[in-house]
Design an enzyme around this catalytic site. Sequence first.
Site, PDB file in Angstrom:
ATOM      1  CG  HIS A  48      -6.221  -4.858  -3.945  1.00 51.40           C
ATOM      2  ND1 HIS A  48      -5.581  -4.388  -2.813  1.00 51.40           N
ATOM      3  CD2 HIS A  48      -6.191  -6.227  -3.855  1.00 51.40           C
ATOM      4  CE1 HIS A  48      -5.195  -5.421  -2.076  1.00 51.40           C
ATOM      5  NE2 HIS A  48      -5.545  -6.534  -2.682  1.00 51.40           N
ATOM      6  CG  HIS A  72      -2.935 -10.736  -4.758  1.00 44.74           C
ATOM      7  ND1 HIS A  72      -2.782  -9.510  -5.356  1.00 44.74           N
ATOM      8  CD2 HIS A  72      -3.805 -10.540  -3.726  1.00 44.74           C
ATOM      9  CE1 HIS A  72      -3.515  -8.611  -4.701  1.00 44.74           C
ATOM     10  NE2 HIS A  72      -4.146  -9.209  -3.719  1.00 44.74           N
ATOM     11  CD  GLU A  76     -10.371 -14.544  -1.812  1.00 46.56           C
ATOM     12  OE1 GLU A  76     -11.165 -14.111  -0.981  1.00 46.56           O
ATOM     13  OE2 GLU A  76      -9.146 -14.380  -1.756  1.00 46.56           O
ATOM     14  CG  ASP A  77     -11.755 -11.719  -5.124  1.00 54.06           C
ATOM     15  OD1 ASP A  77     -12.452 -12.397  -4.344  1.00 54.06           O
ATOM     16  OD2 ASP A  77     -10.895 -10.907  -4.734  1.00 54.06           O
ATOM     17  CG  ASP A 139      -3.876  -8.856  -0.083  1.00 49.82           C
ATOM     18  OD1 ASP A 139      -4.590  -8.223  -0.866  1.00 49.82           O
ATOM     19  OD2 ASP A 139      -4.336  -9.640   0.778  1.00 49.82           O
ATOM     20  CG  ASP A 260      12.633   4.838  23.619  1.00 48.36           C
ATOM     21  OD1 ASP A 260      11.568   5.228  24.130  1.00 48.36           O
ATOM     22  OD2 ASP A 260      12.873   3.658  23.347  1.00 48.36           O
TER      23      ASP A 260
END
Length: 715
Positions: A48, A72, A76-77, A139, A260
């Site tokens: 990821h 990133h 958190e993880d 993300d 269109d």
Amino acid sequence: MIRINDIIDKVFDNNPEADLDIIDRAYIYSARVHDGQVRLSGEPYLSHPLEVAGILADMRLDPVSIAAGLLHDVIEDTHATREQIEDMFGPEVAHIVSGVTKLSKVHANSAQARQAESIRKMLLAMADDIRVILIKLADRLHNMRTLGFHKKEEKKKKISQETLDIYAPLASRLGIYWIKKELEDTSFMYMYPDEYSRIKGLVSKDKEERENYIDTVRGMIKAEMEKAGLPCEVKGRYKHFFSIRQKMLSQNLSFEEVYDIIAFRIITDTKSRCYEALGILHALWKPIDIKFKDYIGRPKPNMYQSLHTTVIGPYGERVEIQIRTLEMDNVAESGIAAHWGYKEGKRIDENVSKKFAWIQNLVENQANINDPDEFLESVRIDLFPDEVYVFTPHGEIKSLNKGSTPVDFAYMIHTEVGNQCVGAKVNGRMVPLKYELNTGDIVEIITANNHHPSKDWLSFVKTVKAKSRIKQWIKIQEKERSISLGRELCEKAFRKAKLNYNALVKSEEMDQVIADFGFKSLEDLIANVGYGKITPLQVVRKFERKSELEETKDSIFNKLVNKVIKKKNRAGVTVKGIDDVLVRFGKCCQPVPGDAITGYITQGQGVTVHRVSCVNALTMNPERQIDIEWNQQSEETYPVKIQIHSYDRVGLLADLASNISKNGANILNVHSEIREDKTVDSFFTLAVKDTDHLKKVLTAIKKVKLIAKVKRVDV
């Protein structure tokens, strides 16, 4: 799965002098802390952050952004902390990673509140460094690409809805249209799979014929441009599926009526040649005047520039064509990311920052909104502006939401200008404050020092800033009035109890009383007395000694309590937690025992009781609502209005009155209207005990001869 070497190669191709070491170190650290973690797809979790970094490299972002993309999720993880990230990669990377991190550990009352806090934090970080949202978009893009691995359909739809509500509009506002389109189409696929498949099938149908049409029209445009000696590139493209669906819904069109689905783009080398190409096109095919838009002379707030025109094409069909330079095309695809190039360094220049001042405005507008539902709604309003462009008297352009008024414009200029706005001139003429502004209007605001906002403005202003500033002013004024009233009520109650109010408010006992009620300051306590949420007697009781309370039943205090209890029983309603508050019933909905009810605190008039379904109850200020319940011991009767629709006959009213009386209800008022079709509408106001009593009466009336319909109505 993309490899780190692929990412480094992309960065090197874009900028051979880039610092590749920070990317390499971020990859090694991310691989170590994510070791053993697996995604729902079964792939290692590291796939990821690698994909996110790959998307950022495609956007030609700087090495710091790509390193932050690789890291990133680590706060958190994994066990990694912000301090560790800052020590190893510097404060810039740490700030970006912290901004991207979701608030999964925030203590909130609901998922909605957690989402609101997460988005609020992201917006604050985004105002500091736009790379936060660029990484967040990358993300979300990869998460949407792998959403199919979620097993629960409800979860897929929830994530897709959030993407449509927040992330696709953010990509649009930042001008990154390729991300916007992919997010919208992927969300559409999971939200409405059948509709997505239908539109996809319709677009695929006759694809060979459409491809031939694109080649033919593209060739005709190219030939005309070459004949005029104008170098250019001509492209044909399909409208994306979500966009087709939105057009079908908004304009109530069938697929065949969306003209269109195919559009063309002319890319040339200079701004002047864009206008030259426009002239050649309009000479070749007849233009539709109302469809022409000049976003080169008047760029969109996200820096998008292009000429848009619609012409009657070679086969009598409408053809949408965009004309722009190569630089404009890069901005149109990449938006703000196109201005984060290596040539300009790591920071966006001042001119570009000014173009994105809306980000700071968005942050400021949300700063004072505590309710999660209201916050998320206001973010959506800010992210979905259908804009108009107006001018100040000095010629400065201001962008406002479509439907905005002079009051919205005044608050955009300055809060004090908005608060003191008494009138407005548009194009030199006086207009009402609720006048809707149009693109090109010149707006002048007239102010007066002694003027203040009006509650009525909330019914027509469109911008979040105007709404929040007006509500803020009203709240301050109501609090000031409530403090004044609360102080007066407390002083009176303390005098009756022979207590010295002025001395006690400064005592330690008062500090304890404030804490007992759950407030932080004396001002908050007194304001709540003024609102009617707390009674002065409740405050007095905190200072009464137990011995005084138990002295005698004939004491002043017990006389007051007895009087209150009698009043409460007569009223038929009790306010939860409060014994001695004046209660009255809303005449608009005439509640009776058995109805679901709510209370609304009215200054100087106690609590007004409404049915929960009452229109007035639904528009109440939530801060003034209070929980109430029916008093089961009450023997009162209550007025209620009913409508009886019947066929006219002799003795009808007499039979109705007889049935009503037999069932123990008193008739307070009656009014009948005979219609042209010989039917009668009779309106009775009856006194009943509760909803069961009312049902009994209505059932009896339905048995009367020639009665068509009986129902309860609001006044």
